[in-house]
Design a protein around this motif. Sequence first.
Motif, mmCIF file in Angstrom:
data_model
loop_
_atom_site.group_PDB
_atom_site.id
_atom_site.type_symbol
_atom_site.label_atom_id
_atom_site.label_comp_id
_atom_site.label_asym_id
_atom_site.label_seq_id
_atom_site.Cartn_x
_atom_site.Cartn_y
_atom_site.Cartn_z
ATOM 1 N N ALA A 189 -55.590 -33.799 -14.460
ATOM 2 C CA ALA A 189 -54.967 -33.723 -15.778
ATOM 3 C C ALA A 189 -54.073 -32.502 -15.871
ATOM 4 C CB ALA A 189 -56.037 -33.673 -16.856
ATOM 5 N N GLY A 190 -52.928 -32.674 -16.529
ATOM 6 C CA GLY A 190 -52.046 -31.556 -16.797
ATOM 7 C C GLY A 190 -51.018 -31.267 -15.724
ATOM 8 N N ASN A 191 -51.012 -32.010 -14.644
ATOM 9 C CA ASN A 191 -50.048 -31.774 -13.578
ATOM 10 C C ASN A 191 -49.111 -32.962 -13.439
ATOM 11 O OD1 ASN A 191 -51.167 -29.290 -12.825
ATOM 12 N ND2 ASN A 191 -52.649 -30.266 -11.506
ATOM 13 N N ALA A 192 -47.864 -32.684 -13.079
ATOM 14 C CA ALA A 192 -46.918 -33.756 -12.789
ATOM 15 C C ALA A 192 -47.254 -34.335 -11.417
ATOM 16 C CB ALA A 192 -45.493 -33.214 -12.792
ATOM 17 N N MET A 193 -47.188 -35.651 -11.309
ATOM 18 C CA MET A 193 -47.481 -36.306 -10.039
ATOM 19 C C MET A 193 -46.175 -36.522 -9.278
ATOM 20 S SD MET A 193 -49.349 -39.945 -9.239
ATOM 21 C CE MET A 193 -51.022 -39.358 -9.279
ATOM 22 N N THR A 194 -46.145 -36.141 -8.021
ATOM 23 C CA THR A 194 -44.971 -36.359 -7.182
ATOM 24 C C THR A 194 -45.061 -37.736 -6.522
ATOM 25 O OG1 THR A 194 -46.002 -35.415 -5.212
ATOM 26 C CG2 THR A 194 -44.824 -33.884 -6.677
ATOM 27 N N LYS A 195 -43.955 -38.157 -5.921
ATOM 28 C CA LYS A 195 -43.948 -39.457 -5.251
ATOM 29 C C LYS A 195 -44.964 -39.487 -4.109
ATOM 30 C CE LYS A 195 -39.941 -41.433 -4.260
ATOM 31 N NZ LYS A 195 -38.748 -41.914 -3.515
ATOM 32 N N SER A 196 -45.056 -38.398 -3.348
ATOM 33 C CA SER A 196 -46.020 -38.375 -2.236
ATOM 34 C C SER A 196 -47.461 -38.436 -2.742
ATOM 35 C CB SER A 196 -45.806 -37.148 -1.350
ATOM 36 O OG SER A 196 -46.005 -35.967 -2.076
ATOM 37 N N GLU A 197 -47.735 -37.812 -3.890
ATOM 38 C CA GLU A 197 -49.079 -37.911 -4.466
ATOM 39 C C GLU A 197 -49.356 -39.322 -4.962
ATOM 40 O OE1 GLU A 197 -49.581 -33.315 -6.053
ATOM 41 O OE2 GLU A 197 -48.646 -34.809 -7.352
ATOM 42 N N LEU A 198 -48.329 -39.989 -5.495
ATOM 43 C CA LEU A 198 -48.483 -41.381 -5.917
ATOM 44 C C LEU A 198 -48.788 -42.265 -4.707
ATOM 45 C CD1 LEU A 198 -48.342 -43.598 -8.064
ATOM 46 C CD2 LEU A 198 -45.859 -43.642 -7.733
ATOM 47 N N VAL A 199 -48.079 -42.039 -3.612
ATOM 48 C CA VAL A 199 -48.328 -42.797 -2.381
ATOM 49 C C VAL A 199 -49.774 -42.592 -1.934
ATOM 50 C CG1 VAL A 199 -47.783 -42.941 0.086
ATOM 51 C CG2 VAL A 199 -45.940 -42.844 -1.599
ATOM 52 N N ASN A 200 -50.236 -41.351 -1.935
ATOM 53 C CA ASN A 200 -51.619 -41.060 -1.515
ATOM 54 C C ASN A 200 -52.638 -41.701 -2.449
ATOM 55 O OD1 ASN A 200 -50.807 -39.556 0.714
ATOM 56 N ND2 ASN A 200 -50.754 -37.650 -0.451
ATOM 57 N N SER A 201 -52.338 -41.708 -3.743
ATOM 58 C CA SER A 201 -53.232 -42.327 -4.718
ATOM 59 C C SER A 201 -53.340 -43.831 -4.491
ATOM 60 C CB SER A 201 -52.728 -42.033 -6.130
ATOM 61 O OG SER A 201 -53.535 -42.647 -7.079
ATOM 62 N N ILE A 202 -52.209 -44.476 -4.261
ATOM 63 C CA ILE A 202 -52.209 -45.920 -3.991
ATOM 64 C C ILE A 202 -52.935 -46.200 -2.678
ATOM 65 C CG2 ILE A 202 -50.733 -47.906 -3.444
ATOM 66 C CD1 ILE A 202 -48.706 -46.718 -5.472
ATOM 67 N N LYS A 203 -52.716 -45.350 -1.690
ATOM 68 C CA LYS A 203 -53.363 -45.516 -0.376
ATOM 69 C C LYS A 203 -54.887 -45.431 -0.525
ATOM 70 C CE LYS A 203 -53.492 -45.366 4.220
ATOM 71 N NZ LYS A 203 -54.458 -46.389 4.516
ATOM 72 N N LYS A 204 -55.371 -44.527 -1.400
ATOM 73 C CA LYS A 204 -56.817 -44.412 -1.615
ATOM 74 C C LYS A 204 -57.369 -45.661 -2.298
ATOM 75 C CE LYS A 204 -57.068 -39.401 -1.915
ATOM 76 N NZ LYS A 204 -57.225 -38.245 -2.820
ATOM 77 N N SER A 205 -56.582 -46.252 -3.206
ATOM 78 C CA SER A 205 -57.037 -47.448 -3.921
ATOM 79 C C SER A 205 -56.974 -48.696 -3.051
ATOM 80 C CB SER A 205 -56.184 -47.666 -5.166
ATOM 81 O OG SER A 205 -56.356 -46.606 -6.076
ATOM 82 N N PHE A 206 -56.022 -48.713 -2.115
ATOM 83 C CA PHE A 206 -55.823 -49.869 -1.229
ATOM 84 C C PHE A 206 -55.794 -49.388 0.218
ATOM 85 C CE2 PHE A 206 -53.771 -50.732 -5.294
ATOM 86 C CZ PHE A 206 -54.370 -51.925 -5.660
ATOM 87 N N PRO A 207 -56.956 -49.078 0.798
ATOM 88 C CA PRO A 207 -57.001 -48.483 2.139
ATOM 89 C C PRO A 207 -56.442 -49.373 3.246
ATOM 90 C CG PRO A 207 -59.221 -48.945 1.314
ATOM 91 C CD PRO A 207 -58.273 -49.233 0.207
ATOM 92 N N TYR A 208 -56.312 -50.667 2.997
ATOM 93 C CA TYR A 208 -55.772 -51.565 4.016
ATOM 94 C C TYR A 208 -54.244 -51.474 4.103
ATOM 95 C CZ TYR A 208 -55.425 -54.353 -0.253
ATOM 96 O OH TYR A 208 -55.168 -54.766 -1.527
ATOM 97 N N LEU A 209 -53.607 -50.802 3.157
ATOM 98 C CA LEU A 209 -52.162 -50.591 3.214
ATOM 99 C C LEU A 209 -51.867 -49.275 3.928
ATOM 100 C CD1 LEU A 209 -51.015 -51.513 -0.413
ATOM 101 C CD2 LEU A 209 -50.715 -52.873 1.660
ATOM 102 N N SER A 210 -50.826 -49.271 4.734
ATOM 103 C CA SER A 210 -50.446 -48.020 5.385
ATOM 104 C C SER A 210 -49.667 -47.155 4.408
ATOM 105 C CB SER A 210 -49.585 -48.311 6.622
ATOM 106 O OG SER A 210 -48.308 -48.779 6.232
ATOM 107 N N GLU A 211 -49.574 -45.883 4.722
ATOM 108 C CA GLU A 211 -48.810 -44.964 3.875
ATOM 109 C C GLU A 211 -47.342 -45.392 3.835
ATOM 110 O OE1 GLU A 211 -47.795 -40.247 3.908
ATOM 111 O OE2 GLU A 211 -49.839 -40.844 4.412
ATOM 112 N N ALA A 212 -46.832 -45.862 4.972
ATOM 113 C CA ALA A 212 -45.437 -46.318 5.027
ATOM 114 C C ALA A 212 -45.212 -47.532 4.130
ATOM 115 C CB ALA A 212 -45.053 -46.648 6.471
ATOM 116 N N ASP A 213 -46.195 -48.455 4.097
ATOM 117 C CA ASP A 213 -46.080 -49.631 3.225
ATOM 118 C C ASP A 213 -46.072 -49.231 1.750
ATOM 119 O OD1 ASP A 213 -45.998 -51.374 5.361
ATOM 120 O OD2 ASP A 213 -48.152 -51.837 5.285
ATOM 121 N N CYS A 214 -46.947 -48.276 1.384
ATOM 122 C CA CYS A 214 -47.001 -47.805 -0.007
ATOM 123 C C CYS A 214 -45.684 -47.159 -0.402
ATOM 124 C CB CYS A 214 -48.146 -46.810 -0.192
ATOM 125 S SG CYS A 214 -49.790 -47.505 0.036
#
Length: 105
Positions: free
Chosen positions: A8-33
Amino acid sequence: MSNSLFVAGNAMTKSELVNSIKKSFPYLSEADCLMCINTLIDFMGDHLSLGNKFEVRGFGTFSTKTRQARTVRNPKTGEQIQRKASAYPCFRPGKMLKDRVNDVA
């Protein structure tokens, strides 16, 4: 989605968004996200540049508005300059997003 993925309270960067999606969908690669995010951003930009709206139900609507041509003043020199009309992007949040934000705040 788990709230533990976000700080909370921090701006999310694109790379953090990619990492967040990767954690939610571990079968996707970072490149795919990253490719999905970049494709969505490119599509939205192209769609908006044509003067169209982009709506994601529950999240919100992206659109463009136009600023009229006007005379502006340089605050340092006081010189008056003519600005051309320009378009700028706008976002109007949807009801579900407003409700979710108000529940957290």
